[in-house]
Design an enzyme around this catalytic site. Structure first.
Site, PDB file in Angstrom:
ATOM      1  N   ASN A   6      -9.968   0.959   0.279  1.00 20.64           N
ATOM      2  CA  ASN A   6      -8.982   0.882   1.359  1.00 20.64           C
ATOM      3  C   ASN A   6      -9.616   1.309   2.676  1.00 20.64           C
ATOM      4  O   ASN A   6     -10.297   2.336   2.736  1.00 20.64           O
ATOM      5  CB  ASN A   6      -7.800   1.800   1.056  1.00 20.64           C
ATOM      6  CG  ASN A   6      -6.849   1.176   0.072  1.00 20.64           C
ATOM      7  OD1 ASN A   6      -7.239   0.361  -0.759  1.00 20.64           O
ATOM      8  ND2 ASN A   6      -5.589   1.543   0.163  1.00 20.64           N
ATOM      9  N   THR A  53      -8.329   3.235   9.129  1.00 23.26           N
ATOM     10  CA  THR A  53      -8.568   4.055  10.322  1.00 23.26           C
ATOM     11  C   THR A  53      -9.690   3.479  11.190  1.00 23.26           C
ATOM     12  O   THR A  53      -9.551   3.417  12.418  1.00 23.26           O
ATOM     13  CB  THR A  53      -8.894   5.510   9.913  1.00 23.26           C
ATOM     14  OG1 THR A  53      -7.835   5.976   9.068  1.00 23.26           O
ATOM     15  CG2 THR A  53      -9.011   6.427  11.108  1.00 23.26           C
ATOM     16  N   GLU A  66      -1.835   6.153  -8.431  1.00 30.42           N
ATOM     17  CA  GLU A  66      -2.759   7.207  -8.007  1.00 30.42           C
ATOM     18  C   GLU A  66      -2.546   8.469  -8.822  1.00 30.42           C
ATOM     19  O   GLU A  66      -1.422   8.869  -9.076  1.00 30.42           O
ATOM     20  CB  GLU A  66      -2.553   7.495  -6.512  1.00 30.42           C
ATOM     21  CG  GLU A  66      -3.491   8.557  -5.955  1.00 30.42           C
ATOM     22  CD  GLU A  66      -3.371   8.700  -4.432  1.00 30.42           C
ATOM     23  OE1 GLU A  66      -3.337   7.673  -3.729  1.00 30.42           O
ATOM     24  OE2 GLU A  66      -3.303   9.848  -3.952  1.00 30.42           O
ATOM     25  N   ASP A  88       0.840  -1.189   0.000  1.00 24.88           N
ATOM     26  CA  ASP A  88       0.000   0.000   0.000  1.00 24.88           C
ATOM     27  C   ASP A  88       0.885   1.252   0.000  1.00 24.88           C
ATOM     28  O   ASP A  88       1.803   1.363   0.818  1.00 24.88           O
ATOM     29  CB  ASP A  88      -0.883  -0.053   1.268  1.00 24.88           C
ATOM     30  CG  ASP A  88      -1.923   1.039   1.326  1.00 24.88           C
ATOM     31  OD1 ASP A  88      -2.343   1.521   0.266  1.00 24.88           O
ATOM     32  OD2 ASP A  88      -2.323   1.399   2.459  1.00 24.88           O
ATOM     33  N   HIS A 121      -9.449   5.242  -1.806  1.00 25.12           N
ATOM     34  CA  HIS A 121      -8.682   5.272  -0.546  1.00 25.12           C
ATOM     35  C   HIS A 121      -9.465   6.101   0.462  1.00 25.12           C
ATOM     36  O   HIS A 121     -10.317   6.897   0.090  1.00 25.12           O
ATOM     37  CB  HIS A 121      -7.303   5.891  -0.780  1.00 25.12           C
ATOM     38  CG  HIS A 121      -6.352   4.974  -1.477  1.00 25.12           C
ATOM     39  ND1 HIS A 121      -5.130   4.633  -0.956  1.00 25.12           N
ATOM     40  CD2 HIS A 121      -6.457   4.291  -2.638  1.00 25.12           C
ATOM     41  CE1 HIS A 121      -4.517   3.796  -1.782  1.00 25.12           C
ATOM     42  NE2 HIS A 121      -5.304   3.575  -2.815  1.00 25.12           N
ATOM     43  N   GLY A 122      -9.174   5.907   1.739  1.00 27.87           N
ATOM     44  CA  GLY A 122      -9.847   6.697   2.762  1.00 27.87           C
ATOM     45  C   GLY A 122     -11.274   6.244   2.986  1.00 27.87           C
ATOM     46  O   GLY A 122     -12.199   7.051   3.062  1.00 27.87           O
TER      47      GLY A 122
END
Ligand SMILES: [Zn+2]
Length: 292
Positions: free
Chosen positions: A231, A234, A134, A82, A209-210
């Site tokens: 992804n 958190t 990305e 990643d 992502h996020g």
């Protein structure tokens, strides 16, 4: 099951309109929890090992551990580096048997991003490893500030995305459409129109992502418009911390000799539950059987 590369694991997702969750491995508790959830939910899964987490992880031992778990699991698993940032780490990941590499050249000038990504693709092709890159910049960064917001000036440009994919021949593209790493400051607002345009313009799977902090509706809309990999990290670390916090203030537990083991077990269960919930949201539950 042997590891699948990213192209293989996402092709089925694209065909059947679901997303495969990419969950970060930072220790055996996280890895075990993700595998337990994937096996129980019969969901394909991507295990992420982030370059920024390597100061805390032995990449050699960890990749062996993940590969062994994958082999025993009977479910489709992809092992992804990643946010690979340096060529040296990418070469190490290739040597460790990763089946996918994400090269993050989003901080580079556009031309340099193309040149560097192409170099990574050249290396990975020789080993049947897929490459994700990305374009634009997703806010925050892995292991960075806890809260961040997305910068609209850094959203992925549609025309540039077409050219970038053509020039680099990557297998998947991570897009910046208002998503951000870490916790969202305020309520996230995704640019779905832009995602729709990117999806119509290019014919490779898209990556979000996020994932932590987005609503169920957000996920479903993005999956509808080409997102095949999401992804998520958190949210896992947050539930792990909450679980530890609850146990550490529990006076009854403090009396037990196996306090630490109980705490670890509870933490794993909490992570597993969060991962399973995400798999349900991503519609990847019971999809393992679609892989031959
Ligand atoms: Zn990321």
């Amino acid at each position: 099951m042997a590891l699948l590369n990213l192209k293989e694991i996402l092709a089925v997702a694209a065909q059947h309109r679901f997303a495969v969750g990419a969950f970060n491995a930072i220790d055996s508790n996280f890895i075990d929890a993700v595998f337990d959830a994937a096996i129980e939910q019969q969901s394909p899964v991507i295990i992420n090992v982030a370059e920024v987490h390597l100061p805390y992880i032995d990449i050699y031992a960890t990749s062996d551990y993940i590969k062994k778990k994958a082999e025993l699991s009977g479910i489709p698993v992809c092992l992804n580096l990643d946010h690979g940032l340096t060529f040296k780490t990418i070469e190490t990941a290739v040597a460790c048997g990763f089946s996918s590499i994400m090269f993050d050249g989003s901080h580079l000038p556009y031309e340099d991003n193309i040149i560097q990504t192409r170099k990574v693709v050249e290396l990975c092709r020789q080993h049947n490893i897929s490459v994700e890159a990305e374009l634009g910049a997703v806010g925050g960064d892995e292991g960075g500030a806890l809260e961040s917001t997305a910068d609209t000036a850094l959203y992925t440009d549609v025309e540039q995305a077409v050219e970038f994919v053509k020039e680099t021949r990557i297998d998947a593209l991570a897009v910046a459409i208002g998503n951000t790493h870490g916790k969202y400051k305020g309520i996230p607002k995704l640019d779905i129109t832009r995602l729709q345009q990117i999806n119509q313009a290019i014919n490779i799977p898209l990556v979000l992502h996020g994932g932590s902090g987005l609503s169920v509706a957000d996920f479903h809309q993005t999956i509808e418009h080409g997102i095949c990999k999401i992804n998520f990290f958190t949210g896992m670390s947050q539930v792990a911390l909450s679980s530890i916090e609850a146990d550490i203030t529990n006076a009854n537990l403090a009396q037990k000799y196996n306090y630490y083991l109980i705490m670890m077990e509870n933490m794993q269960k909490a992570i597993k539950q969060t991962v399973a919930e995400q798999m349900a949201i991503f519609h990847s539950v019971e999809k393992a059987k679609l892989y031959g």
